[in-house]
Motif scaffolding. Structure first.
Motif, PDB file in Angstrom:
ATOM      1  N   ILE A 275       0.854  -1.185   0.000  1.00 41.49           N
ATOM      2  CA  ILE A 275       0.000   0.000   0.000  1.00 41.49           C
ATOM      3  C   ILE A 275       0.891   1.236   0.000  1.00 41.49           C
ATOM      4  CG2 ILE A 275      -1.714   1.313   1.305  1.00 41.49           C
ATOM      5  CD1 ILE A 275      -2.676  -1.338   2.492  1.00 41.49           C
ATOM      6  N   THR A 276       0.571   2.227  -0.838  1.00 39.17           N
ATOM      7  CA  THR A 276       1.359   3.453  -0.903  1.00 39.17           C
ATOM      8  C   THR A 276       0.452   4.671  -0.795  1.00 39.17           C
ATOM      9  OG1 THR A 276       1.285   3.412  -3.336  1.00 39.17           O
ATOM     10  CG2 THR A 276       3.203   2.430  -2.274  1.00 39.17           C
ATOM     11  N   LEU A 277       0.938   5.675  -0.077  1.00 35.63           N
ATOM     12  CA  LEU A 277       0.235   6.943   0.087  1.00 35.63           C
ATOM     13  C   LEU A 277       1.238   8.071  -0.080  1.00 35.63           C
ATOM     14  CD1 LEU A 277      -1.721   6.141   3.393  1.00 35.63           C
ATOM     15  CD2 LEU A 277      -2.711   6.191   1.100  1.00 35.63           C
ATOM     16  N   GLY A 278       0.797   9.182  -0.689  1.00 37.10           N
ATOM     17  CA  GLY A 278       1.688  10.320  -0.841  1.00 37.10           C
ATOM     18  C   GLY A 278       0.915  11.610  -1.007  1.00 37.10           C
ATOM     19  N   ALA A 279       1.492  12.699  -0.527  1.00 40.18           N
ATOM     20  CA  ALA A 279       0.873  14.012  -0.682  1.00 40.18           C
ATOM     21  C   ALA A 279       1.960  15.077  -0.679  1.00 40.18           C
ATOM     22  CB  ALA A 279      -0.129  14.285   0.439  1.00 40.18           C
ATOM     23  N   SER A 280       1.786  16.060  -1.545  1.00 43.92           N
ATOM     24  CA  SER A 280       2.669  17.223  -1.583  1.00 43.92           C
ATOM     25  C   SER A 280       1.779  18.458  -1.656  1.00 43.92           C
ATOM     26  CB  SER A 280       3.608  17.162  -2.792  1.00 43.92           C
ATOM     27  OG  SER A 280       4.475  18.284  -2.808  1.00 43.92           O
ATOM     28  N   VAL A 281       1.856  19.308  -0.640  1.00 43.13           N
ATOM     29  CA  VAL A 281       0.927  20.424  -0.491  1.00 43.13           C
ATOM     30  C   VAL A 281       1.713  21.728  -0.435  1.00 43.13           C
ATOM     31  CG1 VAL A 281      -0.854  21.442   0.977  1.00 43.13           C
ATOM     32  CG2 VAL A 281      -0.674  18.952   0.769  1.00 43.13           C
ATOM     33  N   SER A 282       1.352  22.674  -1.272  1.00 40.87           N
ATOM     34  CA  SER A 282       1.958  24.004  -1.246  1.00 40.87           C
ATOM     35  C   SER A 282       1.296  24.853  -0.178  1.00 40.87           C
ATOM     36  CB  SER A 282       1.812  24.683  -2.610  1.00 40.87           C
ATOM     37  OG  SER A 282       2.539  23.990  -3.606  1.00 40.87           O
ATOM     38  N   TYR A 293       4.133   7.403   2.517  1.00 41.80           N
ATOM     39  CA  TYR A 293       4.052   6.237   3.382  1.00 41.80           C
ATOM     40  C   TYR A 293       3.893   4.997   2.514  1.00 41.80           C
ATOM     41  CZ  TYR A 293       1.931   2.874   6.673  1.00 41.80           C
ATOM     42  OH  TYR A 293       1.634   1.763   7.424  1.00 41.80           O
ATOM     43  N   GLY A 294       4.562   3.921   2.901  1.00 41.22           N
ATOM     44  CA  GLY A 294       4.420   2.650   2.210  1.00 41.22           C
ATOM     45  C   GLY A 294       4.435   1.508   3.212  1.00 41.22           C
ATOM     46  N   LYS A 295       3.675   0.470   2.920  1.00 42.69           N
ATOM     47  CA  LYS A 295       3.625  -0.704   3.792  1.00 42.69           C
ATOM     48  C   LYS A 295       3.601  -1.953   2.937  1.00 42.69           C
ATOM     49  CE  LYS A 295       1.040  -2.791   7.633  1.00 42.69           C
ATOM     50  NZ  LYS A 295      -0.136  -2.664   8.516  1.00 42.69           N
ATOM     51  N   ALA A 296       4.507  -2.901   3.247  1.00 43.71           N
ATOM     52  CA  ALA A 296       4.615  -4.145   2.492  1.00 43.71           C
ATOM     53  C   ALA A 296       4.517  -5.326   3.436  1.00 43.71           C
ATOM     54  CB  ALA A 296       5.947  -4.201   1.735  1.00 43.71           C
TER      55      ALA A 296
END
Length: 427
Positions: A275-282, A293-296
């Motif tokens: 599972i992968t999650l990502g965010a980039s906020v200005s 975040y990643g989980k294996a």
């Protein structure tokens, strides 16, 4: 184990890439557009420790960890059809002492409409926010992407098919991408006292065949990016089965002592969901907040690969400068770390000839338990070239397979300072 990105390209793919380039060169000039580009990084890193960190970094300093050179050909045959070939030179994926030239990308693309894109060939998968451009250091501010997260996937490259659909909105464009493919790669192991099949310490590379299928959803605006992905992997060893654990028995020749051994239970394939999650906020005042975040999960003897990793970073653009700071952490499951400690601790309960063997089995668990604090800055000379500098402090707890521990020593309970300087460019 340090995960190594798959750049072991089958001969048929080299042939396909050559065919694409040859076809482009022989088409009439009005039939296509062809664009060449290149990229590279000259990077130096040095730590304050004699042990290797992330394969190459130690107190002697190295150019091998971050340096890379690549070139890319993009050919457009029509408004719908195109092809991309990218080659690079980087440290070998199956030897610590050599460099290797390889194809990173080689695919044909078809865009039947503005909102659909289909690609076939050698692809880089959309795992984390910067996975697809990870080799091009001039596309992000960090000296190196946090390995606590970017090493979660066994491989990020496959030979297969990708299809994406985009919904264009007033605020965000939403893209759903589905993919499926195969790859042949290597998993790197390091034995403190001995390798799996010899009594000398060092690294060895286990060939792995991977099948991977996934679905990734990305929301992108001019200022923000959000990504969520689920990836279903399947790993197998060519011509061999995979051990699923360890079992206690007698030490050979010394039955009064108990030794751990590899379990006799094996499987043909190992399921690897990620599972992968990502965010980039200005943010206001040219600040940017980024988190991934990643989980294996891996059910095999190398159960330390079942882990989660994440980081949060804050940066600020000040003219040509972009100072940044991040905190990253990676940790294997509690069961995996407990297993490592049992195997490692048993080395002190058996006679000398079997102590190294018990520590080698502990290393096979591939445990991860570390955190990193980094402070750095990038200075953009032009829009296509950047100088970066970074100091990072790595703290390992129980153990960390990013660290090649010395003979009889431990990778855990260490503090490593790393100083890095690099120059990245595109043309």
């Amino acid at each position: 184990m340090t995960r190594v990105v798959d750049v072991n390209m089958p001969n048929r793919l080299w042939g396909a890439a050559g065919a694409i380039a040859l076809m482009a060169c022989h088409l009439p000039a009005q039939a296509f557009d062809m664009t060449w580009s290149g990229f590279g990084t000259i990077g130096y890193a040095q730590s304050d420790q004699p042990v290797n960190y992330q394969r190459f970094i130690d107190e002697k300093g190295t150019f091998k960890r971050d340096s890379i050179l690549g070139a890319q050909l993009d050919a457009r045959f029509s408004q719908q059809w195109g092809a991309t070939v990218q080659a690079k030179v980087a440290p070998s994926d199956h030897r610590d002492t050599q460099w290797q030239a390889s194809l990173a990308w080689a695919f044909v693309s078809w865009r039947p409409s503005d909102d659909w894109l289909i690609r076939v060939g050698k692809l880089r998968l959309p795992f984390m926010l910067n996975t697809e451009n990870a080799d091009v250091g001039a596309t992000y501010d960090f000296v190196r992407l946090p390995q606590e997260v970017y090493s979660i996937a066994p491989t990020t490259d496959v030979i297969g098919l990708s299809a994406s659909k985009t919904w264009f909105g007033e605020t965000y464009d939403w893209t759903a991408e589905a993919y499926s493919g195969k790859a042949s790669t290597y998993w790197r192991y390091y034995g403190r006292d001995r390798k799996f099949d010899t009594n000398s310490p060092g690294s060895w590379f286990l060939p792995i065949d991977m099948k991977s299928t996934g679905l990734v959803l990305t929301a992108r605006s001019f200022e923000h990016v959000f990504r969520l992905g689920y990836h279903e992997g399947e790993a197998s060893r060519p011509g061999e089965k995979t051990g699923v654990g360890f079992e206690m028995g007698n030490c050979p020749g010394a039955p009064v002592f108990g030794c751990y051994n590899l379990s006799s239970t094996t499987v043909e394939k190992v399921r690897v969901p990620i599972i992968t999650l990502g965010a980039s906020v200005s943010l206001p005042e040219n600040f940017k907040l980024t988190g991934e975040y990643g989980k294996a999960k891996v059910e095999s003897a190398s159960r330390g690969l079942s882990r989660w990793g994440g980081y949060v970073a804050l940066s600020k653009r000040i003219g040509a400068w972009t100072p940044y700071a991040y905190y990253a952490k990676v940790k294997s499951t509690g069961d995996a770390l407990d297993l490592y400690q049992r195997l490692n601790g048993n080395s002190g309960a058996v006679p000398l000839p079997w102590q190294g063997y018990q520590r080698m089995l502990a290393d096979l668990v591939v445990p991860y338990d570390q955190s990193t604090v980094a402070l750095g800055t990038s200075y953009w000379i032009t829009t296509k070239s950047v100088i970066k500098a970074e100091w990072s402090r790595v703290d390992t707890q129980v153990a960390s397979s990013f660290v090649d521990a010395p003979v009889g020593g431990e990778s855990g309970n260490r503090q490593i300072d790393v100083f890095s300087l690099s120059y990245s460019f595109t043309f």
